[in-house]
Design a protein around this motif. Structure first.
Motif, short mmCIF file in Angstrom:
data_model
loop_
_atom_site.label_atom_id
_atom_site.label_comp_id
_atom_site.label_asym_id
_atom_site.label_seq_id
_atom_site.Cartn_x
_atom_site.Cartn_y
_atom_site.Cartn_z
N GLY A 1 2.86 1.56 -3.34
CA GLY A 1 2.07 2.05 -4.46
C GLY A 1 1.86 3.55 -4.40
N MET A 2 1.64 4.07 -3.20
CA MET A 2 1.42 5.51 -3.07
C MET A 2 2.68 6.31 -3.35
SD MET A 2 -1.37 6.02 -0.04
CE MET A 2 -1.03 4.58 0.95
N PHE A 3 3.84 5.79 -2.95
CA PHE A 3 5.09 6.48 -3.25
C PHE A 3 5.39 6.44 -4.75
CE2 PHE A 3 6.33 5.54 1.33
CZ PHE A 3 6.13 6.86 1.73
N ILE A 4 5.07 5.32 -5.40
CA ILE A 4 5.24 5.25 -6.86
C ILE A 4 4.36 6.29 -7.53
CG2 ILE A 4 4.87 3.82 -8.92
CD1 ILE A 4 5.56 1.37 -7.17
N TYR A 5 3.09 6.35 -7.12
CA TYR A 5 2.15 7.31 -7.70
C TYR A 5 2.61 8.75 -7.44
CZ TYR A 5 -2.41 9.45 -8.76
OH TYR A 5 -3.42 10.21 -9.30
N ALA A 6 3.11 8.99 -6.22
CA ALA A 6 3.50 10.35 -5.84
C ALA A 6 4.67 10.87 -6.67
CB ALA A 6 3.85 10.40 -4.35
N TRP A 7 5.68 10.03 -6.85
CA TRP A 7 6.92 10.53 -7.45
C TRP A 7 7.05 10.22 -8.94
CZ3 TRP A 7 8.39 14.27 -4.71
CH2 TRP A 7 8.21 14.24 -3.33
N LEU B 1 2.28 12.10 1.60
CA LEU B 1 1.76 12.17 2.97
C LEU B 1 0.91 10.95 3.29
CD1 LEU B 1 1.28 13.68 5.63
CD2 LEU B 1 -0.61 14.90 4.50
N PHE B 2 0.03 10.57 2.35
CA PHE B 2 -0.74 9.35 2.53
C PHE B 2 0.19 8.14 2.67
CE2 PHE B 2 -4.53 11.23 0.04
CZ PHE B 2 -5.14 11.63 1.21
N GLY B 3 1.26 8.12 1.88
CA GLY B 3 2.21 7.02 1.95
C GLY B 3 2.88 6.92 3.30
N PHE B 4 3.25 8.05 3.88
CA PHE B 4 3.90 8.04 5.20
C PHE B 4 2.94 7.53 6.28
CE2 PHE B 4 6.63 11.56 3.32
CZ PHE B 4 7.75 10.73 3.18
N ILE B 5 1.67 7.93 6.16
CA ILE B 5 0.68 7.41 7.12
C ILE B 5 0.53 5.91 6.96
CG2 ILE B 5 -1.74 7.49 7.82
CD1 ILE B 5 -1.79 10.42 6.91
N ALA B 6 0.52 5.42 5.71
CA ALA B 6 0.42 3.98 5.47
C ALA B 6 1.63 3.23 6.04
CB ALA B 6 0.29 3.71 3.98
N LEU C 1 0.82 -1.22 0.00
CA LEU C 1 0.00 0.00 0.00
C LEU C 1 0.85 1.27 0.00
CD1 LEU C 1 -2.83 1.21 0.02
CD2 LEU C 1 -2.84 1.02 2.51
N PRO C 2 1.78 1.46 0.95
CA PRO C 2 2.61 2.67 0.87
C PRO C 2 3.53 2.67 -0.34
CG PRO C 2 3.40 1.22 2.61
CD PRO C 2 2.08 0.67 2.15
N THR D 1 -4.12 -3.50 -5.93
CA THR D 1 -3.81 -4.89 -5.55
C THR D 1 -3.81 -5.03 -4.04
OG1 THR D 1 -2.49 -5.20 -7.56
CG2 THR D 1 -2.10 -6.73 -5.74
N SER D 2 -3.19 -4.08 -3.36
CA SER D 2 -3.13 -4.14 -1.90
C SER D 2 -4.51 -3.94 -1.29
CB SER D 2 -2.16 -3.09 -1.36
OG SER D 2 -2.59 -1.78 -1.66
N LEU D 3 -5.32 -3.06 -1.87
CA LEU D 3 -6.66 -2.83 -1.34
C LEU D 3 -7.53 -4.08 -1.45
CD1 LEU D 3 -7.56 0.77 -2.61
CD2 LEU D 3 -6.98 0.06 -0.29
#
Length: 533
Positions: free
Chosen positions: A413-419, A497-502, A410-411, A439-441
């Motif tokens: 994927g969010m870091f990939i999306y972010a950067w 930020l979402f990734g860090f929370i994850a 989950l995190p 996939t993680s969801l």
């Protein structure tokens, strides 16, 4: 009056009524089996909670045969017993109910793709349109706490049909709306009616499929529920792109689909709740014979509808705040669900701003969500093999292998999306981020159902209702601040930020895997299930 129970067989019933009929031909031995507890997992009902507040004695010895209660049940192999439906009938019911889930999930995401034309036509602000999206999810969050007990009284099939009709009418109301307040109210009511598709399908699957058969039907349901937003967004993107269709035809599309569903329901679906069927059969026998002694056992054991509603509203909240397992999993899955709706809200603006995608192309990006669900299902198949191998040693924690993987994905994927949200990075980078997130969801969505069901047994419906409330409330809140957050932090740091929370939530499945038995041993509810194992 003293009361006893006497079993009734088909032949005895024929002798008593002197008339053979399909309604009374298959009355079986006294009710020895309870309704399987697993049928209560996904629809948030509380009947089993009432039953377990204290054993209720309903028998007294009596020699007065004229006053004895005659309890009825299905005979073994009775085709009217939902457990004995043919495979064709079982799959017809499963697919029809799951199709309802797909339509309502599709509507939750497709609505967002019509924001541009909607705000223009109704002269509304973007945040007002977003409120309509959140109200739909709010209906999913709150209404099942009240309505989930209705299937105890009226059965599942009537609930499906009434809910589908109500959902269709609310989509018509949205399509014809001339101002944004009408849209917001219609979306709230559409979510309220559509929530049945999420709250009751799992119970329907458990009604008709044996435990060892439920893996595939539940996977079909999960895929439709999670792939639905992606499917809806793909279609909605190209509808919005057409200036002759736009946002109103996104709603009309769902009206057409719901109309087809309502037409199919009486044909392909039958009542699956055995307690309701037995109650109906007992009433027919009392009317036919004039003998009031014929009863279904559930008529004497079931609490009042008012009591069921009270428990279904309060027990999930109590578990949510008092049970560490429920609280931690609900926090995690709630955050993940919020991410899903944040994605639905933000993918359109992100791909439009960064890569100049038009609305149709943006909608096509959501195909990634569908593919992610199938990838998650492939991983879940392997998880089931691990569960079969390690269940005897690990217990419910053998459900968490894939959840541990999802915690890392989950995190990531969010870091990939972010950067990858830069014009200089090919759009496929952002798409890969969405794929990993979905996939993680999917893995997490399945894990929360199976793990809490194993941990809480007869109390699982309340535990799952608690996490469903948390999950949908997060889905309500996240879209309301997503775009504003991206405006302030940019797509890079907002998603990061979402990734860090994850990342902070990664330990949850690992701690439960390691310390789950000890935590459950101190639980007022889960410990009762452990002691029975």
């Amino acid at each position: 009056m003293s009361r006893t129970s006497t079993p009734v067989t088909a032949n005895e019933e024929d002798d008593r009524t002197e008339e053979k009929s399909p309604e009374s031909a298959s009355v079986g031995e006294a009710l020895n089996r309870r309704i399987p507890m697993t049928e209560r997992l996904a629809d948030g009902r509380a009947n089993e909670d009432v039953e377990n507040q204290g054993e209720k004695k309903i028998y007294e010895t009596s020699r007065d045969a004229a006053n004895e209660i005659i309890y009825i049940d299905f005979e073994e192999g009775d085709p009217r017993d939902p457990a004995n439906f043919t495979y064709a009938r079982k799959w017809a019911i499963t697919l029809t109910a799951s199709f309802f889930s797909l339509i309502t999930a599709s509507s939750s995401g497709a609505y967002a793709l019509g924001f541009t034309s909607m705000t223009r036509d109704l002269r509304a602000a973007s945040i007002q349109a977003t409120i309509g999206m959140s109200m739909y999810t709010l209906g999913f969050a709150l209404v099942p706490l009240v309505t989930s007990s209705f299937s105890e009284e009226f059965g599942r099939q009537p609930m499906y049909i009434v809910s589908a009709i109500g959902c269709l009418l609310m989509h018509v109301m949205t399509a014809l709306a001339q101002n944004i307040p009408t849209v917001i109210v219609a979306r709230l009511l559409a979510g309220a009616f559509g929530s049945t598709s999420s709250a009751m399908v799992g119970g329907s699957v458990a009604d008709i499929w044996a435990p060892h058969e439920r893996g595939l039907p539940m996977s079909v349901f999960a895929i439709m529920a999670l792939a639905g937003p992606g499917i809806g967004c793909v279609a909605a993107g190209w509808i919005e792109q057409n200036p002759h269709l736009e946002w109103r035809w996104i709603q009309w599309l769902h009206v057409i689909l719901l109309g087809a569903l309502i037409f199919a329901m009486p044909i392909f679906m039958k009542e699956t709740r055995s307690a309701v069927l037995l109650t109906r059969l007992a009433k027919k026998l009392r009317k036919k014979t004039g003998d009031p002694r014929y009863r279904a056992r559930v008529e004497d054991e079931r609490a009042s509808l008012r009591t069921l509603i009270y428990i279904s509203c309060t027990r999930p909240l109590y578990l949510l705040v008092s049970e560490p397992v429920v609280a931690s999993f609900s926090l995690w899955v709630g955050f993940a669900w919020g991410i899903l709706y944040a994605l639905i809200r933000s993918i359109g603006p992100a791909f439009s701003d960064v890569h100049n995608f038009n609305t149709g192309q943006t909608g096509t990006v959501f195909v990634t969500m569908i593919i992610g669900c199938f990838a998650g299902e492939a991983i879940q198949i392997y998880q089931e093999r691990l569960y079969a191998k390690y269940h005897a040693k690990k217990g419910p924690e053998a459900r968490l292998f894939s959840a541990c993987l999802a915690a890392v994905l989950l995190p990531a994927g969010m870091f990939i999306y972010a950067w990858t949200t830069f014009p200089s990075v090919p759009w496929i980078g952002m798409v890969m981020g969405v794929f990993v997130i979905m996939t993680s969801l999917f893995i997490l969505y399945v894990a929360v159902f199976t793990y809490l069901a194993d941990c809480y047994g007869i109390f699982a419906s309340s535990a799952l209702a608690g996490q469903s409330l948390s999950r949908n409330l997060m889905g309500t809140v996240f879209p309301l601040f997503t775009q504003q957050m991206y405006d302030q932090l940019t797509y890079h740091w907002g998603t990061a930020l979402f990734g860090f929370i994850a990342v902070l939530m990664i330990p949850i499945p690992f701690v439960l895997y390691w310390k789950g038995p000890a935590i459950r041993a101190h639980s007022k509810f889960a410990s009762q299930v452990v002691h029975k194992q």
